[in-house]
Write a protein that holds these residues in place. Sequence first.
Motif, PDB file in Angstrom:
ATOM      1  N   ALA B 383       1.048  -1.190  -0.071  1.00 58.98           N
ATOM      2  CA  ALA B 383       0.025  -0.215  -0.085  1.00 58.98           C
ATOM      3  C   ALA B 383       0.776   1.091  -0.021  1.00 58.98           C
ATOM      4  O   ALA B 383       1.698   1.344   0.687  1.00 58.98           O
ATOM      5  CB  ALA B 383      -0.881  -0.226   1.263  1.00 58.98           C
ATOM      6  N   SER B 386      -3.629   4.206   2.654  1.00 57.08           N
ATOM      7  CA  SER B 386      -4.630   3.410   2.863  1.00 57.08           C
ATOM      8  C   SER B 386      -5.659   4.126   3.880  1.00 57.08           C
ATOM      9  O   SER B 386      -5.200   5.190   4.073  1.00 57.08           O
ATOM     10  CB  SER B 386      -4.250   2.174   3.918  1.00 57.08           C
ATOM     11  OG  SER B 386      -3.050   1.349   2.904  1.00 57.08           O
ATOM     12  N   ALA B 411      -3.562   0.423   6.090  1.00 59.30           N
ATOM     13  CA  ALA B 411      -5.026   0.869   6.554  1.00 59.30           C
ATOM     14  C   ALA B 411      -4.902   0.797   8.038  1.00 59.30           C
ATOM     15  O   ALA B 411      -5.395   1.535   8.617  1.00 59.30           O
ATOM     16  CB  ALA B 411      -5.888  -0.100   6.005  1.00 59.30           C
ATOM     17  N   TRP B 474      -9.574  -0.153   3.307  1.00 63.76           N
ATOM     18  CA  TRP B 474      -8.982  -0.038   1.742  1.00 63.76           C
ATOM     19  C   TRP B 474      -7.641   0.278   1.890  1.00 63.76           C
ATOM     20  O   TRP B 474      -7.019   0.932   2.697  1.00 63.76           O
ATOM     21  CB  TRP B 474      -9.741   0.894   1.022  1.00 63.76           C
ATOM     22  CG  TRP B 474     -10.054   2.489   1.344  1.00 63.76           C
ATOM     23  CD1 TRP B 474     -10.733   2.850   2.236  1.00 63.76           C
ATOM     24  CD2 TRP B 474      -8.896   3.308   1.080  1.00 63.76           C
ATOM     25  NE1 TRP B 474     -10.425   4.133   2.391  1.00 63.76           N
ATOM     26  CE2 TRP B 474      -9.512   4.552   1.946  1.00 63.76           C
ATOM     27  CE3 TRP B 474      -7.765   3.375   0.415  1.00 63.76           C
ATOM     28  CZ2 TRP B 474      -8.766   5.498   1.723  1.00 63.76           C
ATOM     29  CZ3 TRP B 474      -7.155   4.693   0.453  1.00 63.76           C
ATOM     30  CH2 TRP B 474      -7.344   5.520   1.068  1.00 63.76           C
ATOM     31  N   SER B 475      -6.853  -0.038   0.694  1.00 65.39           N
ATOM     32  CA  SER B 475      -5.616   0.336   0.301  1.00 65.39           C
ATOM     33  C   SER B 475      -5.532   0.271  -1.138  1.00 65.39           C
ATOM     34  O   SER B 475      -6.113  -0.159  -1.842  1.00 65.39           O
ATOM     35  CB  SER B 475      -4.525  -1.003   0.641  1.00 65.39           C
ATOM     36  OG  SER B 475      -4.591  -0.864   2.143  1.00 65.39           O
TER      37      SER B 475
END
Lengths: 128, 925
Positions: B383, B386, B411, B474-475
């Motif tokens: 990522a 995030s 994240a 989410w990322s």
Amino acid sequence: MTQPLNILLIDDEIDFVETTGKRLARRGYSAKTALTCAEGMAIIATGWPEVVVLDVMLPDRDGMDCLREIKEKWPTLPVILLTGHASMETGLHGLESGASDYCLKPIDLETLVEKIAIAHRESRAPRS
Amino acid sequence: MRPGRFASRDARVWKETPPRRKKSIRVEFTRSCASAHVRYRFSFFTAFLFYSLDGPASVMLKGNDLSEQPNAGDQNMTFFLDRLTSLFRTKPRLKPTELQAAFRAHYKDFRALLTANNNALELMAEMEQALTAGRSFGMAFVRGNCTALSVNIYKMIHHLTRLADGRYTELDQPFRAITRQLEQVIASRSANTEGAAILSMAEVDAGMVDQVGEKMANLGEVRNRVGLRTPDGFVITATAARHFIEANALQVEINRRLKGLDLDNLEELYTVSAGIQSLISNAPLPAALAEAILAHHQQLDTNPEAELLVALRSSALGEDSSNVSFAGQYRTQLNVSREFVPQAYKEIVAGKYKSQAIVYRQQRGFRHQDVHMCVGCLRMVEATISGVLYSRAPDDPRSPFVIIQAAPGLAASVVDGSASSEQLRVSRTPPHPIVHRASGMEQGRSLTEPQAAELATVGVLLEEHFGAPQDIEWSIDRAGLLYILQSRPLGHSVSEEAQESGKHRATTNDLPGPLLAGGVCASQGVGCGPVFTVRSSLDLLRFPRGAVLVIETPYPDWASLLNRAVAVVSETGQPAAHLATVAREFGIPAIFGMHRALATLENSSLITVDATAGKVYAGRVEPLLALAAPKPNLMAGSPVYKILTQALAHITPLNLTDPASPFFRPDGCQTLHDLTRFCHEKAVVEMFTFGERYGFDDKAAKQLVVENSPAQWWVIDLDDGFTPDFDPESRYIDLNHITSAPMQAIWQGMLAFPWAGPPPVSLGGFGSIIFQSTRNPNLDPAVRSAMAAKNYFLISRNFCNLSVRLGYHFALVEANLGEYLTENYVSFQFKGGAADENRRLLRIRLISKILGEFDFRVEQKVDAMTARIEKKPAPYLLERLTILGYLLIHTRQIDMIMADEGMAASYQQKIMADLHTLMDTPTER
């Protein structure tokens, strides 16, 4: 509404019996606890309990055997079965063996208290 | 009595010498039938109920032409005949004390049977609701409810058998047969739960909660049904966790350590918790399981350039997943390399015994061994940025923007609140402009506008799919690809952040003024379509697909339109009405209680219905439609859902609706509902006839002495329904000697309002009643017994069962107001009626509607209805009884006027007004 009933909890889940015992006491019931059938029978033999709440699975013997023995020796003592594992078969066998009721965990205290009180009241009235 | 009303047209009425205590009138009719000219003569003994407030609840008719078409289906008559025939079973004569004891014993069984019946009906309603409400449930729910249900029905049979002195033992056969079938249905699942130890994320969806836990089931749904990108990976299932614990026989030791644990002693709690966790972490994984995990891991390892790192995420199964406060309590381990995967897995399984988890389960009564820790093993996303995405502001389910928190890297840092982050509000409407940004991040590392827009799109999409605002992790990786790591319902707790966003709460500035406002939301959502007003059954057929159903009253029958309607607007009605229930089932937005809807909304004009806010707008209001979130039932199609559906097929259908039917007998019981119906019916009959059967005068019927009422009301005391000073030898009793609170409440409702007088009746209406009468054999005095002509109260202090024939319809009110809520209920059955079928249906609908407004659960089947309320406090139930008392008296005229909907509406208004007055009046008791 609440009568100061003497209630015996037979259940090997000590955390459950202790919590429930304390909460029953807070509502004016007297509660004793037993972790095995043998221990429970000894308390019943003193004549103290007015209602028994019995777990179906006990370490020393099958809870259903325990129920049958209790009902054999003290046929008028109301016994409520309480279990974490729902089984129609066990439930019906339990009632056939003389249990007053068959309840499932988790049960909220309000419901359990009502079931105890009703089982006790029914045991007082005459049988047809 | 207003005999003159009839005399004028085609009936002549005159007085006749009253037989004994009864006043009576005699009516002679000349009536032309369409097919043939037949002359009928009838005598009415005071009894013309539709026209007499205090007339008896029975109608005696003499006709010359009664036998032509025997009406085989008259339940009510047979109900009474059944009671009557049981009079003739001979019993040994007992001494008074023995009788008293026998009676008490019977009554005790009766009461226990009623309580079991109450429990059984409630359980059935709960199971049906689970199926339709779209909430998630597991096998424990199905198994538990089936067990509780069968236990209660066993009790009913048991008590009925004793009550009936040993008869009805043959009920055991259908009962065994049904429970056997149910057991098979449930057992079919047990085989499945021993499923795969590992499932690829490619095979997981929301229906597999029982295998993979809720978190992973949702992620699988996002990947496989919504089609968004999620990390590749697999789930180590509940089956695997069970194998692991069982292989090491750990549960006994765990339970031993938990025994005697004092939850208030935090130090001890942490020590025991840590001990158990290390016990699990140090136990060896079964070799086969370890191999399987590593084999699946190998499959993920597709890039020889870089070491594969995975995240292990807990996904607990078996706890109440709706409890948001519990979320995030279990562990997630990030950046795990291959050699540490087995150990990390064990540690996450061990996390089940974190101290908060122990306390939580214990307080809720969950057994530790019934909770399984499923674990997701997912490829780490590399990522660059995030965060967390809320599809709505957490404190405002209506907010027009999504909220995004973003931070560089993984994240988890945002979730922990550990990284410096930025917060964005992004419009939910394309092209999703950023409305507000508060950044604590370095320049050049924050979220770009296209990324923000993509996230907003995803938020809206997932909210639509899951039918509720979502909380999404989410990322975005180095290639700029967005990955969804988790999606779960957004809890509406007011967090710090929510308060912050509250300052920017959406305004409704951009909405036009509504056409109508102030309605009650009966089913949430927003819908848009042309208005189509439905006033009669004829309109039903012309109702176009995609229209908004606009009605005056939410009759249950309109439900058949709901698969064609996009929304419902009704002038009257409450969310408890049947139509509202069905609307929620179908996910059709519905507003009830929207005054002036019919007058305001023009047929075929386009409107937007915002049911959630209770408003109606002209035209198509896009911003509102964008808010619409249809709520799909994600359980549908899952194995557990199918099992509940199959189980309910053996439980809820009611085949024994008619006590008069030749199939109303033990071997006619095909479902558990049939058994409850049969047992209840026969139990009442047994109690009803006890006094007569045993020659027990104390318990035989006493006639109620009521001033100015030639009606015959009879009362049977079941226990303590009469005052102690009442002379048991007496054949009459007055109200002052009645202690029964439920009976007094009904009576109060019956007498509360003087009946307004006969409605002006069209000849057609009256004629149709008379025509029915001629075909109804139980109106023949030769068939009717004296007993059948009376109305009976079976009472005790807390109980009342009233069976009534009012005119041509049959009603049964039953109530128990016991010491415990478990025992409390009011039930009402209503059937039949003299007018033609159409009028009967209209009347039943009217009654259903009114009862629905007063929170009864109403079921209607053709021209029979039942209404019930369970487990409410006594004052609330007494109010409902008064309402029923009122309805018993005041609806008996309705048949006559039902053909005219305008009049029906005005009567309905009067009835509702009366009932509200009644409820504001303090109850005399």
